[in-house]
Motif scaffolding. Structure first.
Motif, PDB file in Angstrom:
ATOM      1  N   PHE A   6       0.846  -1.192   0.000  1.00  0.00           N
ATOM      2  CA  PHE A   6       0.000   0.000   0.000  1.00  0.00           C
ATOM      3  C   PHE A   6       0.886   1.249   0.000  1.00  0.00           C
ATOM      4  N   LYS A   7       0.666   2.139  -0.954  1.00  0.00           N
ATOM      5  CA  LYS A   7       1.449   3.383  -1.027  1.00  0.00           C
ATOM      6  C   LYS A   7       1.111   4.317   0.129  1.00  0.00           C
ATOM      7  N   ILE A   8      -0.138   4.291   0.579  1.00  0.00           N
ATOM      8  CA  ILE A   8      -0.570   5.097   1.717  1.00  0.00           C
ATOM      9  C   ILE A   8      -1.369   4.191   2.648  1.00  0.00           C
ATOM     10  N   CYS A   9      -0.928   4.101   3.907  1.00  0.00           N
ATOM     11  CA  CYS A   9      -1.654   3.282   4.879  1.00  0.00           C
ATOM     12  C   CYS A   9      -1.456   3.859   6.271  1.00  0.00           C
ATOM     13  N   CYS A  10      -2.221   3.356   7.231  1.00  0.00           N
ATOM     14  CA  CYS A  10      -2.169   3.885   8.588  1.00  0.00           C
ATOM     15  C   CYS A  10      -2.168   2.750   9.598  1.00  0.00           C
ATOM     16  N   GLY A  11      -1.349   2.900  10.623  1.00  0.00           N
ATOM     17  CA  GLY A  11      -1.354   1.997  11.770  1.00  0.00           C
ATOM     18  C   GLY A  11      -1.889   2.762  12.963  1.00  0.00           C
ATOM     19  N   ILE A  12      -2.725   2.112  13.760  1.00  0.00           N
ATOM     20  CA  ILE A  12      -3.327   2.783  14.909  1.00  0.00           C
ATOM     21  C   ILE A  12      -3.045   1.983  16.173  1.00  0.00           C
ATOM     22  N   ASP A  13      -2.525   2.672  17.196  1.00  0.00           N
ATOM     23  CA  ASP A  13      -2.334   2.091  18.515  1.00  0.00           C
ATOM     24  C   ASP A  13      -3.492   2.571  19.378  1.00  0.00           C
ATOM     25  N   VAL A  14      -4.326   1.646  19.828  1.00  0.00           N
ATOM     26  CA  VAL A  14      -5.575   1.993  20.521  1.00  0.00           C
ATOM     27  C   VAL A  14      -5.407   1.866  22.033  1.00  0.00           C
ATOM     28  N   HIS A  15      -5.855   2.895  22.746  1.00  0.00           N
ATOM     29  CA  HIS A  15      -5.870   2.899  24.204  1.00  0.00           C
ATOM     30  C   HIS A  15      -7.282   3.246  24.669  1.00  0.00           C
ATOM     31  N   LYS A  16      -7.490   3.227  25.969  1.00  0.00           N
ATOM     32  CA  LYS A  16      -8.815   3.523  26.516  1.00  0.00           C
ATOM     33  C   LYS A  16      -9.237   4.961  26.224  1.00  0.00           C
ATOM     34  N   ASP A  17      -8.349   5.933  26.439  1.00  0.00           N
ATOM     35  CA  ASP A  17      -8.699   7.345  26.335  1.00  0.00           C
ATOM     36  C   ASP A  17      -8.227   8.025  25.052  1.00  0.00           C
ATOM     37  N   CYS A  58      -5.920   8.272   2.760  1.00  0.00           N
ATOM     38  CA  CYS A  58      -5.600   6.985   3.364  1.00  0.00           C
ATOM     39  C   CYS A  58      -6.862   6.140   3.483  1.00  0.00           C
ATOM     40  N   LYS A  59      -6.878   5.009   2.821  1.00  0.00           N
ATOM     41  CA  LYS A  59      -8.033   4.108   2.827  1.00  0.00           C
ATOM     42  C   LYS A  59      -7.756   2.784   3.533  1.00  0.00           C
ATOM     43  N   ASN A  60      -6.504   2.502   3.882  1.00  0.00           N
ATOM     44  CA  ASN A  60      -6.137   1.224   4.498  1.00  0.00           C
ATOM     45  C   ASN A  60      -5.593   1.457   5.906  1.00  0.00           C
ATOM     46  N   VAL A  61      -6.255   0.849   6.877  1.00  0.00           N
ATOM     47  CA  VAL A  61      -5.923   1.049   8.285  1.00  0.00           C
ATOM     48  C   VAL A  61      -5.745  -0.308   8.957  1.00  0.00           C
ATOM     49  N   CYS A  62      -4.744  -0.404   9.836  1.00  0.00           N
ATOM     50  CA  CYS A  62      -4.525  -1.619  10.609  1.00  0.00           C
ATOM     51  C   CYS A  62      -4.404  -1.236  12.078  1.00  0.00           C
ATOM     52  N   MET A  63      -5.081  -2.002  12.944  1.00  0.00           N
ATOM     53  CA  MET A  63      -4.953  -1.798  14.391  1.00  0.00           C
ATOM     54  C   MET A  63      -5.030  -3.146  15.080  1.00  0.00           C
ATOM     55  N   GLU A  64      -4.444  -3.217  16.288  1.00  0.00           N
ATOM     56  CA  GLU A  64      -4.482  -4.484  16.998  1.00  0.00           C
ATOM     57  C   GLU A  64      -5.753  -4.606  17.825  1.00  0.00           C
ATOM     58  N   SER A  65      -6.152  -5.840  18.066  1.00  0.00           N
ATOM     59  CA  SER A  65      -7.434  -6.113  18.712  1.00  0.00           C
ATOM     60  C   SER A  65      -7.294  -6.346  20.205  1.00  0.00           C
ATOM     61  N   THR A  66      -6.603  -5.460  20.903  1.00  0.00           N
ATOM     62  CA  THR A  66      -6.432  -5.638  22.336  1.00  0.00           C
ATOM     63  C   THR A  66      -7.663  -5.126  23.078  1.00  0.00           C
ATOM     64  N   GLY A  67      -8.184  -5.967  23.942  1.00  0.00           N
ATOM     65  CA  GLY A  67      -9.341  -5.581  24.749  1.00  0.00           C
ATOM     66  C   GLY A  67     -10.558  -5.252  23.914  1.00  0.00           C
ATOM     67  N   LYS A  68     -11.369  -4.352  24.435  1.00  0.00           N
ATOM     68  CA  LYS A  68     -12.605  -3.957  23.752  1.00  0.00           C
ATOM     69  C   LYS A  68     -12.535  -2.544  23.200  1.00  0.00           C
ATOM     70  N   CYS A  81     -12.968   3.671   5.410  1.00  0.00           N
ATOM     71  CA  CYS A  81     -11.681   2.988   5.231  1.00  0.00           C
ATOM     72  C   CYS A  81     -11.869   1.476   5.227  1.00  0.00           C
ATOM     73  N   GLU A  82     -10.846   0.796   4.724  1.00  0.00           N
ATOM     74  CA  GLU A  82     -10.781  -0.659   4.865  1.00  0.00           C
ATOM     75  C   GLU A  82      -9.954  -0.923   6.116  1.00  0.00           C
ATOM     76  N   VAL A  83     -10.615  -1.368   7.170  1.00  0.00           N
ATOM     77  CA  VAL A  83      -9.965  -1.542   8.472  1.00  0.00           C
ATOM     78  C   VAL A  83      -9.630  -3.011   8.691  1.00  0.00           C
ATOM     79  N   ILE A  84      -8.374  -3.257   9.042  1.00  0.00           N
ATOM     80  CA  ILE A  84      -7.927  -4.599   9.369  1.00  0.00           C
ATOM     81  C   ILE A  84      -7.646  -4.627  10.868  1.00  0.00           C
ATOM     82  N   VAL A  85      -8.306  -5.525  11.565  1.00  0.00           N
ATOM     83  CA  VAL A  85      -8.069  -5.705  12.990  1.00  0.00           C
ATOM     84  C   VAL A  85      -7.170  -6.923  13.122  1.00  0.00           C
ATOM     85  N   ALA A  86      -5.941  -6.690  13.563  1.00  0.00           N
ATOM     86  CA  ALA A  86      -4.930  -7.745  13.583  1.00  0.00           C
ATOM     87  C   ALA A  86      -4.715  -8.280  14.996  1.00  0.00           C
ATOM     88  N   HIS A  87      -4.291  -9.514  15.069  1.00  0.00           N
ATOM     89  CA  HIS A  87      -3.945 -10.136  16.342  1.00  0.00           C
ATOM     90  C   HIS A  87      -2.672  -9.464  16.872  1.00  0.00           C
TER      91      HIS A  87
END
Length: 105
Positions: A6-17, A58-68, A81-87
């Motif tokens: 992917f020429k343009i993509c995004c990674g997201i680190d998810v926290h509670k707040d 940016c249309k492609n996003v990946c984030m990890e599936s920790t917690g809820k 976006c096309e969101v990928i929830v990864a282990h």
């Protein structure tokens, strides 16, 4: 060298707040630049995230599936976006000095 999928993509680190998002853009010379930004997990913050992703094409996003905590992020982004929830096992940062920015990248 790794193949760029992917020429343009995004990674997201998810926290509670908050979430930390990092957009990676690769140009025609295979040089990648990164933009990192932090957003609130309230609805307005997640809408700002969605607008930021759209403004950067940016249309492609990946984030990890920790917690809820990934559920609201997914719900807001799935329409634009096309969101990928990864282990977490497969997207964990390399050992060392761990930061939210490194996790998102």
């Amino acid at each position: 060298m790794l193949k760029i999928v992917f020429k343009i993509c995004c990674g997201i680190d998810v926290h509670k707040d908050f979430v930390v998002a990092c957009i990676a853009k690769t140009d025609d010379k295979n040089v990648t630049t990164y933009q990192t930004k932090r957003f609130s997990t309230f609805t307005n913050g997640l809408r700002e995230l969605s607008e930021w992703l759209c403004s950067n094409s940016c249309k492609n996003v990946c984030m990890e599936s920790t917690g809820k905590y990934w559920y609201p992020v997914f719900n807001i982004l799935e329409s634009s976006c096309e969101v990928i929830v990864a282990h977490p096992k497969y997207v964990k940062a390399i050992r060392g000095k761990k930061t939210d920015k490194k996790d998102a990248k």
